[in-house]
Design a protein around this motif. Structure first.
Motif, PDB file in Angstrom:
ATOM      1  N   THR A 265      -2.574 -19.830   3.120  1.00 53.49           N
ATOM      2  CA  THR A 265      -1.197 -19.722   3.591  1.00 53.49           C
ATOM      3  C   THR A 265      -0.637 -18.362   3.228  1.00 53.49           C
ATOM      4  OG1 THR A 265       1.024 -20.724   3.551  1.00 53.49           O
ATOM      5  CG2 THR A 265      -0.221 -20.758   1.496  1.00 53.49           C
ATOM      6  N   VAL A 266       0.258 -17.863   4.086  1.00 52.71           N
ATOM      7  CA  VAL A 266       1.015 -16.643   3.812  1.00 52.71           C
ATOM      8  C   VAL A 266       2.467 -16.937   4.142  1.00 52.71           C
ATOM      9  CG1 VAL A 266       1.385 -14.208   4.342  1.00 52.71           C
ATOM     10  CG2 VAL A 266      -0.923 -15.145   4.380  1.00 52.71           C
ATOM     11  N   MET A 267       3.360 -16.645   3.190  1.00 54.41           N
ATOM     12  CA  MET A 267       4.781 -16.895   3.409  1.00 54.41           C
ATOM     13  C   MET A 267       5.595 -15.662   3.048  1.00 54.41           C
ATOM     14  SD  MET A 267       5.198 -20.810   1.995  1.00 54.41           S
ATOM     15  CE  MET A 267       4.282 -20.504   0.479  1.00 54.41           C
ATOM     16  N   VAL A 268       6.641 -15.422   3.830  1.00 48.41           N
ATOM     17  CA  VAL A 268       7.557 -14.301   3.603  1.00 48.41           C
ATOM     18  C   VAL A 268       8.956 -14.875   3.466  1.00 48.41           C
ATOM     19  CG1 VAL A 268       8.503 -12.164   4.511  1.00 48.41           C
ATOM     20  CG2 VAL A 268       6.107 -12.750   4.956  1.00 48.41           C
ATOM     21  N   MET A 269       9.631 -14.552   2.352  1.00 44.35           N
ATOM     22  CA  MET A 269      10.968 -15.088   2.101  1.00 44.35           C
ATOM     23  C   MET A 269      11.941 -13.986   1.724  1.00 44.35           C
ATOM     24  SD  MET A 269      12.174 -18.111  -0.564  1.00 44.35           S
ATOM     25  CE  MET A 269      12.165 -17.073  -2.037  1.00 44.35           C
ATOM     26  N   ASP A 270      13.151 -14.076   2.277  1.00 44.36           N
ATOM     27  CA  ASP A 270      14.251 -13.233   1.823  1.00 44.36           C
ATOM     28  C   ASP A 270      14.788 -13.870   0.546  1.00 44.36           C
ATOM     29  OD1 ASP A 270      16.705 -11.984   1.339  1.00 44.36           O
ATOM     30  OD2 ASP A 270      17.139 -11.705   3.473  1.00 44.36           O
ATOM     31  N   ALA A 271      14.600 -13.190  -0.581  1.00 46.42           N
ATOM     32  CA  ALA A 271      14.924 -13.787  -1.873  1.00 46.42           C
ATOM     33  C   ALA A 271      16.416 -13.972  -2.089  1.00 46.42           C
ATOM     34  CB  ALA A 271      14.347 -12.927  -2.995  1.00 46.42           C
ATOM     35  N   GLN A 272      17.241 -13.276  -1.325  1.00 46.14           N
ATOM     36  CA  GLN A 272      18.681 -13.364  -1.554  1.00 46.14           C
ATOM     37  C   GLN A 272      19.230 -14.746  -1.214  1.00 46.14           C
ATOM     38  OE1 GLN A 272      20.204 -10.851  -3.162  1.00 46.14           O
ATOM     39  NE2 GLN A 272      18.120 -10.018  -3.191  1.00 46.14           N
ATOM     40  N   GLY A 503      -3.517  -5.069  -9.023  1.00 43.34           N
ATOM     41  CA  GLY A 503      -2.998  -5.174  -7.656  1.00 43.34           C
ATOM     42  C   GLY A 503      -2.907  -3.868  -6.898  1.00 43.34           C
ATOM     43  N   GLN A 504      -3.708  -2.882  -7.289  1.00 41.90           N
ATOM     44  CA  GLN A 504      -3.597  -1.556  -6.679  1.00 41.90           C
ATOM     45  C   GLN A 504      -3.870  -1.568  -5.175  1.00 41.90           C
ATOM     46  OE1 GLN A 504      -5.331   1.829  -8.989  1.00 41.90           O
ATOM     47  NE2 GLN A 504      -5.898   0.245 -10.476  1.00 41.90           N
ATOM     48  N   VAL A 505      -4.691  -2.505  -4.714  1.00 38.95           N
ATOM     49  CA  VAL A 505      -5.033  -2.548  -3.304  1.00 38.95           C
ATOM     50  C   VAL A 505      -3.819  -2.855  -2.431  1.00 38.95           C
ATOM     51  CG1 VAL A 505      -5.621  -5.000  -3.219  1.00 38.95           C
ATOM     52  CG2 VAL A 505      -6.770  -3.401  -1.685  1.00 38.95           C
ATOM     53  N   ALA A 506      -2.742  -3.364  -3.040  1.00 37.70           N
ATOM     54  CA  ALA A 506      -1.541  -3.708  -2.278  1.00 37.70           C
ATOM     55  C   ALA A 506      -0.560  -2.545  -2.158  1.00 37.70           C
ATOM     56  CB  ALA A 506      -0.837  -4.910  -2.922  1.00 37.70           C
ATOM     57  N   GLN A 507      -0.920  -1.386  -2.629  1.00 33.20           N
ATOM     58  CA  GLN A 507      -0.021  -0.240  -2.534  1.00 33.20           C
ATOM     59  C   GLN A 507       0.266   0.110  -1.068  1.00 33.20           C
ATOM     60  OE1 GLN A 507      -1.891   2.951  -4.702  1.00 33.20           O
ATOM     61  NE2 GLN A 507      -1.703   1.935  -6.693  1.00 33.20           N
ATOM     62  N   ILE A 508       1.530   0.509  -0.807  1.00 34.54           N
ATOM     63  CA  ILE A 508       1.954   0.930   0.521  1.00 34.54           C
ATOM     64  C   ILE A 508       2.594   2.298   0.386  1.00 34.54           C
ATOM     65  CG2 ILE A 508       3.451   0.431   2.499  1.00 34.54           C
ATOM     66  CD1 ILE A 508       3.288  -2.525   1.765  1.00 34.54           C
ATOM     67  N   VAL A 549       9.941 -11.413  -0.773  1.00 34.00           N
ATOM     68  CA  VAL A 549       8.810 -11.909  -1.546  1.00 34.00           C
ATOM     69  C   VAL A 549       7.745 -12.382  -0.560  1.00 34.00           C
ATOM     70  CG1 VAL A 549       8.021 -13.541  -3.303  1.00 34.00           C
ATOM     71  CG2 VAL A 549      10.385 -12.699  -3.352  1.00 34.00           C
ATOM     72  N   VAL A 550       6.511 -11.942  -0.761  1.00 38.10           N
ATOM     73  CA  VAL A 550       5.387 -12.340   0.084  1.00 38.10           C
ATOM     74  C   VAL A 550       4.326 -12.961  -0.811  1.00 38.10           C
ATOM     75  CG1 VAL A 550       3.648 -11.617   1.759  1.00 38.10           C
ATOM     76  CG2 VAL A 550       5.870 -10.447   1.675  1.00 38.10           C
ATOM     77  N   LEU A 551       3.916 -14.179  -0.463  1.00 40.33           N
ATOM     78  CA  LEU A 551       2.896 -14.895  -1.238  1.00 40.33           C
ATOM     79  C   LEU A 551       1.743 -15.282  -0.327  1.00 40.33           C
ATOM     80  CD1 LEU A 551       1.842 -16.480  -3.760  1.00 40.33           C
ATOM     81  CD2 LEU A 551       3.171 -18.432  -2.912  1.00 40.33           C
ATOM     82  N   ALA A 552       0.521 -14.976  -0.775  1.00 40.66           N
ATOM     83  CA  ALA A 552      -0.687 -15.432  -0.076  1.00 40.66           C
ATOM     84  C   ALA A 552      -1.515 -16.266  -1.039  1.00 40.66           C
ATOM     85  CB  ALA A 552      -1.501 -14.243   0.430  1.00 40.66           C
ATOM     86  N   GLY A 564      -8.145 -12.729  -6.637  1.00 41.03           N
ATOM     87  CA  GLY A 564      -6.829 -12.464  -6.067  1.00 41.03           C
ATOM     88  C   GLY A 564      -6.670 -11.015  -5.665  1.00 41.03           C
ATOM     89  N   SER A 565      -7.278 -10.117  -6.427  1.00 42.70           N
ATOM     90  CA  SER A 565      -7.155  -8.678  -6.154  1.00 42.70           C
ATOM     91  C   SER A 565      -7.951  -8.248  -4.930  1.00 42.70           C
ATOM     92  CB  SER A 565      -7.624  -7.874  -7.372  1.00 42.70           C
ATOM     93  OG  SER A 565      -8.976  -8.199  -7.691  1.00 42.70           O
ATOM     94  N   THR A 566      -9.024  -8.965  -4.600  1.00 44.63           N
ATOM     95  CA  THR A 566      -9.881  -8.553  -3.488  1.00 44.63           C
ATOM     96  C   THR A 566      -9.646  -9.361  -2.211  1.00 44.63           C
ATOM     97  OG1 THR A 566     -11.595 -10.070  -4.282  1.00 44.63           O
ATOM     98  CG2 THR A 566     -11.700  -7.772  -5.041  1.00 44.63           C
ATOM     99  N   VAL A 567      -9.158 -10.590  -2.361  1.00 47.16           N
ATOM    100  CA  VAL A 567      -8.976 -11.472  -1.205  1.00 47.16           C
ATOM    101  C   VAL A 567      -7.516 -11.542  -0.775  1.00 47.16           C
ATOM    102  CG1 VAL A 567      -9.257 -13.808  -0.313  1.00 47.16           C
ATOM    103  CG2 VAL A 567     -10.990 -12.848  -1.853  1.00 47.16           C
ATOM    104  N   ALA A 568      -6.640 -11.922  -1.705  1.00 51.00           N
ATOM    105  CA  ALA A 568      -5.242 -12.180  -1.350  1.00 51.00           C
ATOM    106  C   ALA A 568      -4.383 -10.913  -1.300  1.00 51.00           C
ATOM    107  CB  ALA A 568      -4.644 -13.176  -2.343  1.00 51.00           C
ATOM    108  N   ALA A 569      -4.625  -9.973  -2.195  1.00 54.28           N
ATOM    109  CA  ALA A 569      -3.786  -8.768  -2.236  1.00 54.28           C
ATOM    110  C   ALA A 569      -3.879  -7.949  -0.941  1.00 54.28           C
ATOM    111  CB  ALA A 569      -4.154  -7.923  -3.448  1.00 54.28           C
ATOM    112  N   PRO A 570      -5.084  -7.696  -0.397  1.00 51.18           N
ATOM    113  CA  PRO A 570      -5.139  -6.963   0.875  1.00 51.18           C
ATOM    114  C   PRO A 570      -4.422  -7.704   2.003  1.00 51.18           C
ATOM    115  CG  PRO A 570      -7.295  -7.023  -0.167  1.00 51.18           C
ATOM    116  CD  PRO A 570      -6.437  -7.977  -0.928  1.00 51.18           C
ATOM    117  N   LEU A 571      -4.480  -9.023   1.993  1.00 48.26           N
ATOM    118  CA  LEU A 571      -3.803  -9.814   3.019  1.00 48.26           C
ATOM    119  C   LEU A 571      -2.291  -9.618   2.930  1.00 48.26           C
ATOM    120  CD1 LEU A 571      -3.609 -11.973   5.207  1.00 48.26           C
ATOM    121  CD2 LEU A 571      -3.894 -13.713   3.421  1.00 48.26           C
TER     122      LEU A 571
END
Length: 597
Positions: A265-272, A503-508, A549-552, A564-571
């Motif tokens: 699952t992948v979810m995106v939420m506006d935390a406010q 979590g470096q792979v998630a850098q943008i 907030v984005v959770l995979a 988590g660093s190799t599978v979920a973080a890139p997603l």
């Protein structure tokens, strides 16, 4: 002589009493008149007619009986099928429902009139061949197949269902006697698989089965006699965005294929405010063809299933320790790599390669995802205080999301938690407790919004043609959980996870991202931890002004390098990049986007 005369007079008197006259007797004595009288009064004539009528009735009864035997024995099955088809040709009228649309107004679910086609060959005025030749192209079958079907019975043959209005018009244009089109309402899902676990589906009987279709069934139903035309034209608008949802769904499915994972699952939420912009679940299914789906795919496991979060829970434990005053931001703890509690050994995931990390700051404990460091952090907390904080996380209650079948977390009992140091230790790094992905998303939302527990939601409300809200779900007032100072400190620690940690792979480029990896062992049916893993990554952006907030979560990926660093973080990165652009989030460092530091 006198006696003979008396006898004759007596005879005449008797004849008069019977209605005869002596003259009539003498006239009837002629042969012609006697014959005619014989035919009129002979008792043989009525007896013959009665015999003829009786014989006719017997023959008719025998014929009817023979026909009944033939119908029951030789045509019973076909007539039974015909009766069933005729019953199906007059379905119970289905209640109409409001359409469902996404945040941009794109249709996700809508009622549509479809048609079932029946043939009654007994009413054909053309030959079977002529009818079959004209009809076959419209039904995408062969004339020969249709001709064979027509020969099965004389009426009530179901030829096709779910025909569109356009195809109905083409069939009617043939002007063939003996064809019948029965209309019925059908719920159609134009986006097919994209929102299946959120929207749900209506079955063939018109009954809501899953998702919002069942959770908001009363709100979606259009009254038979609406109070106003406006009330029948309302739409249920969701907070989800089809464009972002499609990206999340496609990238999630690609990740599952790449690692042979069971589900994700992948979810995106506006935390406010808890608004969900995307909620992708895989494997998924097409609600238009729900009957082909595996049962496991029908439910939204991001809401209904529990899992042990592993290291993505560490920032929550860190916030608890800071808020409770058990540690200060500048404190350090010693990481010896592994420790023994009773009969249990607890070690870091990298212990075999690196051994212990030595003295670590609180930030470094998250950066290196140190299990041992988190245990020592927990040991700074009084057990009763720690358990009280777990209760304050509101994990034993539903989050309040509008979706059905929401599960609540499982925590150790208070007695068990207070008496067992191992229970407290494993909970500190996210094992030993189980929650749903939506609950973990909500907790990280509290870190992103300054410490409030908001209600995650996918529904905006019922809107009219101009987009004005006519009804909105009631939501709980956000609960205050952490201070803004605490959440800012934890967010800063999570930044280092992405900048230089696991979590470096998630850098943008151009953006500051805070995040945390998670790789948790799965409990087997025997109650022990096995080789199965569930990997995850949670990200908060932008870190300097947290908003999204984005959770995979990826369940049981295969391979030695499945973390988590190799599978979920890139997603998460592939979903967060378009999110930041679509929502207009300004980059923290615009020069870095163009490769200039």
């Amino acid at each position: 002589m006198a006696h003979r005369q008396l006898a004759r007079l007596t005879s005449l008197a008797t004849q008069r009493q019977r209605g005869f006259h002596p003259r009539q007797r003498s006239l009837a004595s002629t042969p012609r008149l006697r014959s005619r009288r014989h035919r009129r009064q002979s008792p043989a004539a009525p007896r013959w007619r009665l015999t003829l009528v009786w014989a006719s009735l017997v023959v008719a009864m025998v014929g009817i009986g023979a026909r009944l035997i033939y119908v029951q024995i030789h045509q019973g099955d076909s007539l039974r099928q015909r009766a069933q088809q005729q019953q199906k040709s007059s379905p119970t009228p289905r209640a109409l429902r409001h359409p469902i649309v996404d945040r941009r107004g794109n249709l996700l679910a809508v009622d549509q009139i479809v048609y079932t086609l029946y043939s009654h060959p007994a009413l054909f005025k053309q030959s079977y061949h002529q009818v079959a030749t004209a009809l076959a192209p419209l039904l995408e079958t062969s004339p020969a197949q249709l001709q064979e079907t027509f020969g099965q019975q004389s009426t009530g043959i179901k030829l096709a269902d779910e025909l569109s209005p356009e195809r109905r018009d083409r069939i009617q244009a043939l002007q063939v006697d003996g064809l019948e089109l029965i209309p019925q309402v059908q719920r159609v899902y134009p986006q097919e698989e994209l929102f299946a676990q959120v929207v749900g589906f209506i079955n063939a009987e018109g009954e809501a089965q899953t998702g919002l279709e069942v959770a908001l069934e009363e709100r979606l139903a259009i009254p038979p006699n609406p109070a106003s035309p406006q009330s029948s034209s309302l739409r249920l608008q969701l907070t989800l965005d089809s464009q972002l949802q499609r990206i999340a769904q496609q990238e999630l499915q690609r990740t599952l294929r790449q690692y042979g994972a069971r589900r994700g699952t992948v979810m995106v939420m506006d935390a406010q405010d808890g608004t969900l912009l995307a909620m992708a679940v895989a494997p998924t299914y097409d609600p238009n063809r729900y009957y082909e789906a595996d049962l496991d795919t029908l439910r939204n496991w991001a809401v209904s299933d529990l899992y042990e979060p592993g290291s993505t829970f560490k920032p929550i434990t860190m916030a608890i320790a800071l808020e409770a005053g058990a540690v200060q931001p500048g404190d350090t703890l010693y990481d010896e790599g592994q420790l023994i509690l009773g009969e249990w050994t607890i070690r870091n995931f990298d212990y075999a390669a690196l051994g212990g990390h030595g003295t670590l700051t609180l930030t470094e404990i998250l950066k290196y995802s140190s299990n041992v460091g988190m245990v020592h952090l927990m040991q700074r907390l009084q057990p009763a205080t720690y358990y009280h904080w777990l209760q304050r996380l509101d994990l034993l209650n539903p989050t309040g999301i509008e979706l059905p079948a929401e599960a609540t977390a499982q925590l150790p009992s208070r007695e068990q938690f207070l008496q067992s140091s191992v229970e407290r230790a494993t909970v500190a790094f996210g094992q030993g407790l189980a929650l749903t992905p939506i609950q973990l998303l909500r907790l990280h939302g509290a870190l992103a919004n300054g410490g409030k527990l908001v209600t995650p939601h996918v529904v905006r409300g019922l809107v009219d043609a101009s987009g004005e809200l006519q009804w909105q779900p009631q939501r709980l007032v956000p609960q205050h959980l952490f201070s803004s100072d605490t959440t800012q400190q934890v967010i800063a620690m999570m930044e280092t996870v992405v900048d230089s940690g696991t979590g470096q792979v998630a850098q943008i480029n151009g953006y500051q991202i805070a995040g945390k990896t998670g790789t948790a062992q799965k409990v087997t049916t025997g109650g022990r931890y096995g080789t199965g893993r569930i990997t995850s990554f949670v990200a908060i952006a932008p870190a300097e002004a947290p908003r999204y907030v984005v959770l995979a979560v990826i369940d049981e990926p295969w391979g030695e390098n499945a973390y988590g660093s190799t599978v979920a973080a890139p997603l998460v990165k592939t979903v967060m990049e378009p999110l930041l652009v679509m929502t207009g989030v300004a980059p923290s460092n615009p020069e870095a986007i163009n490769g200039v530091e």
